[in-house]
Design a protein around this motif. Structure first.
Motif, PDB file in Angstrom:
ATOM      1  N   HIS A  59      50.143  35.600  43.998  1.00 27.33           N
ATOM      2  CA  HIS A  59      50.427  36.987  44.522  1.00 27.33           C
ATOM      3  C   HIS A  59      49.683  38.181  43.817  1.00 27.33           C
ATOM      4  CE1 HIS A  59      52.880  39.344  47.307  1.00 27.33           C
ATOM      5  NE2 HIS A  59      53.133  40.093  46.239  1.00 27.33           N
ATOM      6  N   ALA A  60      49.686  38.005  42.265  1.00 21.87           N
ATOM      7  CA  ALA A  60      48.978  38.923  41.643  1.00 21.87           C
ATOM      8  C   ALA A  60      47.484  39.049  41.931  1.00 21.87           C
ATOM      9  CB  ALA A  60      49.456  38.887  40.197  1.00 21.87           C
ATOM     10  N   GLU A  61      46.971  37.844  41.955  1.00 21.32           N
ATOM     11  CA  GLU A  61      45.218  37.682  42.255  1.00 21.32           C
ATOM     12  C   GLU A  61      44.923  38.426  43.614  1.00 21.32           C
ATOM     13  OE1 GLU A  61      44.606  33.859  39.630  1.00 21.32           O
ATOM     14  OE2 GLU A  61      45.151  33.553  41.822  1.00 21.32           O
ATOM     15  N   GLU A  62      46.111  37.992  44.451  1.00 18.88           N
ATOM     16  CA  GLU A  62      45.711  38.676  46.100  1.00 18.88           C
ATOM     17  C   GLU A  62      45.845  40.106  45.877  1.00 18.88           C
ATOM     18  OE1 GLU A  62      48.114  38.249  49.899  1.00 18.88           O
ATOM     19  OE2 GLU A  62      48.278  36.279  48.794  1.00 18.88           O
ATOM     20  N   ARG A  63      46.875  40.759  45.105  1.00 23.91           N
ATOM     21  CA  ARG A  63      46.803  42.160  45.084  1.00 23.91           C
ATOM     22  C   ARG A  63      45.462  42.814  44.423  1.00 23.91           C
ATOM     23  NH1 ARG A  63      52.145  41.545  43.191  1.00 23.91           N
ATOM     24  NH2 ARG A  63      51.349  41.877  41.268  1.00 23.91           N
ATOM     25  N   GLU A  64      45.021  41.956  43.508  1.00 24.90           N
ATOM     26  CA  GLU A  64      43.753  42.418  42.516  1.00 24.90           C
ATOM     27  C   GLU A  64      42.729  42.423  43.795  1.00 24.90           C
ATOM     28  OE1 GLU A  64      40.857  41.243  39.080  1.00 24.90           O
ATOM     29  OE2 GLU A  64      42.910  40.320  39.050  1.00 24.90           O
ATOM     30  N   THR A  83      30.558  37.582  49.995  1.00 29.37           N
ATOM     31  CA  THR A  83      30.841  38.343  48.903  1.00 29.37           C
ATOM     32  C   THR A  83      32.336  38.238  48.765  1.00 29.37           C
ATOM     33  OG1 THR A  83      29.221  39.964  49.748  1.00 29.37           O
ATOM     34  CG2 THR A  83      30.688  40.430  47.909  1.00 29.37           C
ATOM     35  N   LEU A  84      33.149  38.205  49.564  1.00 29.03           N
ATOM     36  CA  LEU A  84      34.682  38.172  49.454  1.00 29.03           C
ATOM     37  C   LEU A  84      35.212  36.836  48.956  1.00 29.03           C
ATOM     38  CD1 LEU A  84      37.289  39.353  50.064  1.00 29.03           C
ATOM     39  CD2 LEU A  84      37.393  38.636  52.240  1.00 29.03           C
ATOM     40  N   LYS A  85      34.346  35.810  49.312  1.00 22.56           N
ATOM     41  CA  LYS A  85      34.541  34.487  49.034  1.00 22.56           C
ATOM     42  C   LYS A  85      34.318  34.369  47.242  1.00 22.56           C
ATOM     43  CE  LYS A  85      34.067  29.639  50.378  1.00 22.56           C
ATOM     44  NZ  LYS A  85      33.411  28.684  51.287  1.00 22.56           N
ATOM     45  N   GLU A  86      32.866  34.922  46.965  1.00 20.98           N
ATOM     46  CA  GLU A  86      32.751  34.872  45.512  1.00 20.98           C
ATOM     47  C   GLU A  86      33.593  35.552  44.777  1.00 20.98           C
ATOM     48  OE1 GLU A  86      28.611  36.292  45.012  1.00 20.98           O
ATOM     49  OE2 GLU A  86      28.000  34.849  46.646  1.00 20.98           O
ATOM     50  N   GLU A  90      36.149  34.285  41.480  1.00 20.57           N
ATOM     51  CA  GLU A  90      35.996  35.031  40.160  1.00 20.57           C
ATOM     52  C   GLU A  90      37.533  35.580  39.758  1.00 20.57           C
ATOM     53  OE1 GLU A  90      33.620  35.377  37.765  1.00 20.57           O
ATOM     54  OE2 GLU A  90      32.391  34.408  39.162  1.00 20.57           O
ATOM     55  N   VAL A  91      38.312  35.830  40.689  1.00 22.09           N
ATOM     56  CA  VAL A  91      39.703  36.389  40.323  1.00 22.09           C
ATOM     57  C   VAL A  91      40.538  35.328  40.072  1.00 22.09           C
ATOM     58  CG1 VAL A  91      41.692  37.257  41.498  1.00 22.09           C
ATOM     59  CG2 VAL A  91      39.907  38.649  41.646  1.00 22.09           C
TER      60      VAL A  91
END
Length: 94
Positions: A59-64, A83-86, A90-91
């Protein structure tokens, strides 16, 4: 589905803050009273938290990631899928 979950989270917060009772909150936020009672009494987690282990991002990664996308979009550069996938990778690595 996301709208219902958001209303339910708002309703839970209202009850926990003592703004309303479960009954009046269920009516005001148009959420099922039984589900509200269960979640307020901690017998059941919210849907997004209950299935967090099955998701690609926590959840925190998704918010970031959402914040990053929002900043890019506001600046006039909405990210493409690759770009979004990359960025998601990274997150997740951090």
């Amino acid at each position: 589905m996301a709208e219902k979950e958001a209303r339910l989270q708002e309703a839970i917060t209202a009850v926990q803050n003592g703004e309303h009772t479960c009954h009046s909150t269920a009516i005001t936020f148009e959420v099922p009273r039984s589900i509200l009672y269960e979640q307020v009494n901690s017998r059941k987690q919210s849907r997004n938290l209950a299935h967090e282990s099955k998701q690609n991002l926590f959840h925190a990664e998704e918010r970031e990631l959402v914040q990053w996308i929002t900043r890019l979009t506001i600046s006039g550069y909405p990210p493409c899928h690759s770009t979004l996938k990359e960025m998601a990778e990274e997150v997740r690595k951090r």
